[in-house]
Write a protein that holds these residues in place. Structure first.
Motif, PDB file in Angstrom:
ATOM      1  N   ARG A   1      -1.731  13.271 -12.913  1.00 54.57           N
ATOM      2  CA  ARG A   1      -1.317  13.574 -11.516  1.00 54.57           C
ATOM      3  C   ARG A   1      -2.594  13.292 -10.523  1.00 54.57           C
TER       4      ARG A   1
ATOM      5  N   VAL B   1      -1.584   9.221  -8.102  1.00 53.88           N
ATOM      6  CA  VAL B   1      -0.138   9.345  -8.639  1.00 53.88           C
ATOM      7  C   VAL B   1       0.092  10.973  -7.767  1.00 53.88           C
ATOM      8  N   ASP B   2       1.232  10.624  -6.947  1.00 53.19           N
ATOM      9  CA  ASP B   2       1.664  11.740  -6.048  1.00 53.19           C
ATOM     10  C   ASP B   2       2.533  12.822  -6.990  1.00 53.19           C
ATOM     11  N   ARG B   3       3.569  12.130  -7.896  1.00 47.13           N
ATOM     12  CA  ARG B   3       4.316  13.208  -8.644  1.00 47.13           C
ATOM     13  C   ARG B   3       4.621  12.259  -9.873  1.00 47.13           C
TER      14      ARG B   3
ATOM     15  N   ASP C   1       0.889  -1.289  -0.093  1.00 46.67           N
ATOM     16  CA  ASP C   1       0.040  -0.148   0.275  1.00 46.67           C
ATOM     17  C   ASP C   1       0.719   1.285   0.007  1.00 46.67           C
TER      18      ASP C   1
ATOM     19  N   LEU D   1       3.768   4.368  -0.993  1.00 49.25           N
ATOM     20  CA  LEU D   1       4.044   4.924  -2.107  1.00 49.25           C
ATOM     21  C   LEU D   1       5.274   4.309  -2.775  1.00 49.25           C
ATOM     22  N   LYS D   2       5.418   4.309  -4.009  1.00 53.45           N
ATOM     23  CA  LYS D   2       6.713   3.726  -4.545  1.00 53.45           C
ATOM     24  C   LYS D   2       7.012   4.484  -5.891  1.00 53.45           C
ATOM     25  N   CYS D   3       8.295   4.642  -6.365  1.00 50.95           N
ATOM     26  CA  CYS D   3       8.863   5.703  -7.166  1.00 50.95           C
ATOM     27  C   CYS D   3       9.656   4.738  -8.374  1.00 50.95           C
TER      28      CYS D   3
ATOM     29  N   VAL E   1       5.974   8.872  -8.853  1.00 53.09           N
ATOM     30  CA  VAL E   1       5.657   8.176  -7.614  1.00 53.09           C
ATOM     31  C   VAL E   1       4.113   8.152  -7.402  1.00 53.09           C
ATOM     32  N   CYS E   2       3.835   6.936  -7.021  1.00 53.77           N
ATOM     33  CA  CYS E   2       2.456   6.312  -7.118  1.00 53.77           C
ATOM     34  C   CYS E   2       2.004   5.396  -5.978  1.00 53.77           C
ATOM     35  N   GLY E   3       0.926   5.249  -5.771  1.00 55.51           N
ATOM     36  CA  GLY E   3       0.106   4.550  -4.616  1.00 55.51           C
ATOM     37  C   GLY E   3       0.067   2.894  -5.277  1.00 55.51           C
ATOM     38  N   LYS E   4      -0.700   2.149  -4.419  1.00 56.06           N
ATOM     39  CA  LYS E   4      -0.880   0.666  -4.925  1.00 56.06           C
ATOM     40  C   LYS E   4      -1.580   0.595  -6.219  1.00 56.06           C
TER      41      LYS E   4
END
Length: 299
Positions: free
Chosen positions: A115, A154-156, A70, A72-74, A172-175
């Motif tokens: 985004r 999508v955070d970034r 869950d 955030l991942k880049c 950088v996004c979520g699950k």
């Protein structure tokens, strides 16, 4: 009497810098073999051609996998303009082409729509289940599917570099995010078509690719104390939760599935993890001065 599990009770995380050309499942199998571990899993599948962070959980750490999944991942990746493929990356067959190429202004103008909270249709070749079967299995059989859009945060999303034939981006996004779908949809939005040329996951939650172990290192250190020394504590999988300290007596109650009084407070109803002398005892909910466990750790 039940059959004894093969391997040893190894607990913790092994962060692997996955190379291209192997599946996430193959990496997990290699780590489990090298540590002679009873149980292993991973947090977030990487495509066979993708590289970077693959966080492998061993033993009781597998209970913390959902929290890393869950997180955030880049991703750092390159989109090649001018063609769509059957897999939305360079491994697939070209299905459509275009001579159009976007300029820098058009690319920057298109990015805001990708985004925040967006809807994303997964690639045809993906792990999404369709009537109980994986989409990638159906795709290999030539079945075309009408996959439903799924929410993604999508955070970034930003341009790292650009040339005439493509662009490197960081996201950088979520699950549940599919970088291949971002490349496909961005190409369609720009009217030039596109697919992922290469992809690298640089971090996932608290885990960094720069700190990962390579498969070559794993093989060289297999079944030795040196590899065990590269294990990270299972508590890292709880990085996003509030830690609540408990006494030895409360820890014993929690390990048996009962509420345990906390030595410090948290927000009522807050998800948290209970610790005794820094070691994870349970994950649960804080209510009325106690942790009510939903998962317990037996280490």
């Amino acid at each position: 009497m039940g059959r004894r599990k093969k391997g040893n009770p190894v607990h913790g995380w092994m962060v692997v810098d996955k190379p291209a050309g192997v599946t996430s499942t193959q990496v997990v199998g290699k780590v489990r073999w090298a540590l002679d571990a009873q149980k292993a899993g991973h947090a977030g599948t990487l495509d066979p051609d993708a590289t970077g962070v693959l966080a492998v959980a061993l033993g009781e750490a597998t209970k913390t996998v959902p929290f890393i999944t869950d997180a955030l991942k880049c991703y750092h990746f390159r989109v090649t303009w001018g063609a769509e493929t059957s897999t939305d990356d360079a491994s697939g067959e070209i299905t459509r082409t275009s001579d159009a190429r976007p300029d820098a202004v058009a690319l920057e103008t298109a990015l805001p729509a990708f985004r925040g909270d967006i809807q994303q249709i997964p690639p045809q070749v993906s792990a999404v289940k369709v009537e109980g079967e994986r989409a990638y299995d159906l795709a290999r059989e030539g079945v075309e599917m009408d996959l439903a859009a799924r929410p993604l945060f999508v955070d970034r999303l930003m341009v790292v570099s650009k040339d005439a034939e493509g662009a490197e981006l960081e996201m950088v996004c979520g699950k549940g995010g599919y970088v291949r779908a971002i490349a496909r949809d961005l190409g369609r939005t720009l009217g030039c078509l596109g697919h992922v040329a290469w992809l690298r996951r640089t971090w996932a939650g608290p885990f960094e690719a720069s700190e990962g172990v390579t498969l070559e290192q794993i093989e060289a250190m297999a079944r030795t104390p040196d590899l065990h020394a590269r294990l990270l504590p299972l508590e890292l999988g709880l990085d996003g939760l509030t830690e609540v300290a408990v006494s030895e007596a409360a820890a014993s109650r929690l390990r048996h599935g009962n509420p345990g009084d906390a030595l410090q407070g948290a927000e009522y109803g807050e998800a948290c993890w209970a610790s005794h002398k820094g070691q994870a005892v349970a994950v649960g909910t804080y209510r009325a001065g106690a942790v009510h466990p939903s998962k317990v750790f037996q280490t």
